[in-house]
Design an enzyme around this catalytic site. Structure first.
Site, mmCIF file in Angstrom:
data_model
loop_
_atom_site.group_PDB
_atom_site.id
_atom_site.type_symbol
_atom_site.label_atom_id
_atom_site.label_comp_id
_atom_site.label_asym_id
_atom_site.label_seq_id
_atom_site.Cartn_x
_atom_site.Cartn_y
_atom_site.Cartn_z
ATOM 1 N N SER A 262 -11.918 -21.697 -5.312
ATOM 2 C CA SER A 262 -10.574 -22.221 -5.560
ATOM 3 C C SER A 262 -9.977 -22.967 -4.368
ATOM 4 C CB SER A 262 -9.635 -21.091 -5.993
ATOM 5 O OG SER A 262 -9.988 -20.614 -7.270
ATOM 6 N N LYS B 96 -4.355 -9.535 -12.914
ATOM 7 C CA LYS B 96 -3.637 -10.441 -13.809
ATOM 8 C C LYS B 96 -2.613 -9.733 -14.693
ATOM 9 C CE LYS B 96 -7.250 -13.948 -13.902
ATOM 10 N NZ LYS B 96 -8.101 -14.807 -14.739
ATOM 11 N N ASP C 54 -4.944 -19.736 -17.883
ATOM 12 C CA ASP C 54 -6.304 -19.396 -18.306
ATOM 13 C C ASP C 54 -6.543 -19.753 -19.765
ATOM 14 O OD1 ASP C 54 -7.434 -18.391 -15.964
ATOM 15 O OD2 ASP C 54 -6.707 -16.364 -16.323
#
Length: 277
Positions: free
Chosen positions: A18, A69, A105
């Protein structure tokens, strides 16, 4: 010129691509943009403290990955509608209103699936994994018209909870004991578990369950060719790797952070270069 400071919060994230992916695209857009890893294994801080400290230190936003998450929601001030419905957040934007959680996502997976497996049957789908990423994938599959989606997780209660939260008559949950029969009658299989990641090597189901008529998608992108996908292709299955989802979710997050629209084709090319380096 405004500069941006972004972080990735997760466990065991040192191999993440990332930082390089975000910083390269930001540079191409002419932005001053720094992306840092906030690995909970290294920092040894609790999640809430990480979220609060990042804001105090001037971060503009965070990406959130496994295993936080869902847990991060308790430490945010506001959620987008889809993040609230999913019960999962992978992007946090700091603003004058506080810390706002989003989920990129599900849009990332939906876009990648539409592009990579545009005409596959979707009558019956088996999904492995009911964590934060699994919630997003399930939401995306339903939005794409899945006829029946059965969720299986190594922690059976998580599959039950996700099915209940989605509250859709097309969604079912099942134990791993019934996986063979489910896959035998399925059109497609999606691995939304961490199995196959560099830190969680292996395959999430027996190779004998793979057959030519089954399409197989994996959301793992490091490595791009997971052992599951390698074995699925050997069995003649159509496959989809996690690269498209990784790029599209990152692009959406970058746009939320900066207001600029990334070039997703350029980002995908760069991801493949990074993954094969």
């Amino acid at each position: 010129m405004k500069s941006y400071l972004i972080g990735l919060v997760g466990s065991g994230i040192e191999p993440s691509l990332s930082p390089a992916l975000h910083e390269a695209e930001a540079a191409a857009l002419g932005l001053r943009y720094v992306y840092r890893l906030l690995d909970s294994d290294v920092l040894e801080g609790d999640l809430g403290e990480l979220v609060r400290t990042a804001r105090r230190l001037g971060y503009d936003g965070l990406n959130v990955t496994h295993p936080y998450k869902q847990a991060v929601i308790a430490h945010l001030d506001e959620l987008s509608d889809d993040a609230a419905e999913l019960g999962a957040v992978n992007t946090v934007v700091y603003s004058g209103d506080g810390a706002v959680g989003y989920n990129t996502d599900w849009t990332g997976f939906a876009g990648s699936f539409t592009e990579g497996l545009p005409d596959v049957p979707m009558r019956r789908i088996v999904q492995l994994g009911a964590g934060g990423a699994g919630a997003a994938v399930a939401y995306a599959l339903l939005s794409l018209g899945a006829g029946q989606l059965t969720i299986v997780d190594s922690e059976a209660q998580r599959a039950v909870e996700l099915a209940d939260r989605l509250a859709d008559r097309r969604v079912f949950h099942a134990s791993q004991d019934g996986l063979a029969d489910l896959v035998a009658n399925a059109d497609g299989l999606v691995n939304a578990s961490p199995i196959g990641m560099a830190q969680y090597p292996g395959v999430p189901l027996p190779e004998a369950l793979l057959r030519r008529e089954l399409w197989v998608a994996d959301i793992v992108y490091r490595p791009l060719e997971t052992e599951l996908l390698r074995r699925a292709r050997a069995a003649g299955c159509r496959t989809l790797d996690g690269g498209g989802m990784a790029v599209l979710q990152a692009a959406h997050a970058l746009e939320l952070f900066t207001g600029r629209t990334p070039d997703t084709s350029r980002m995908l090319t760069h991801l493949k270069e990074l993954a094969n380096a």
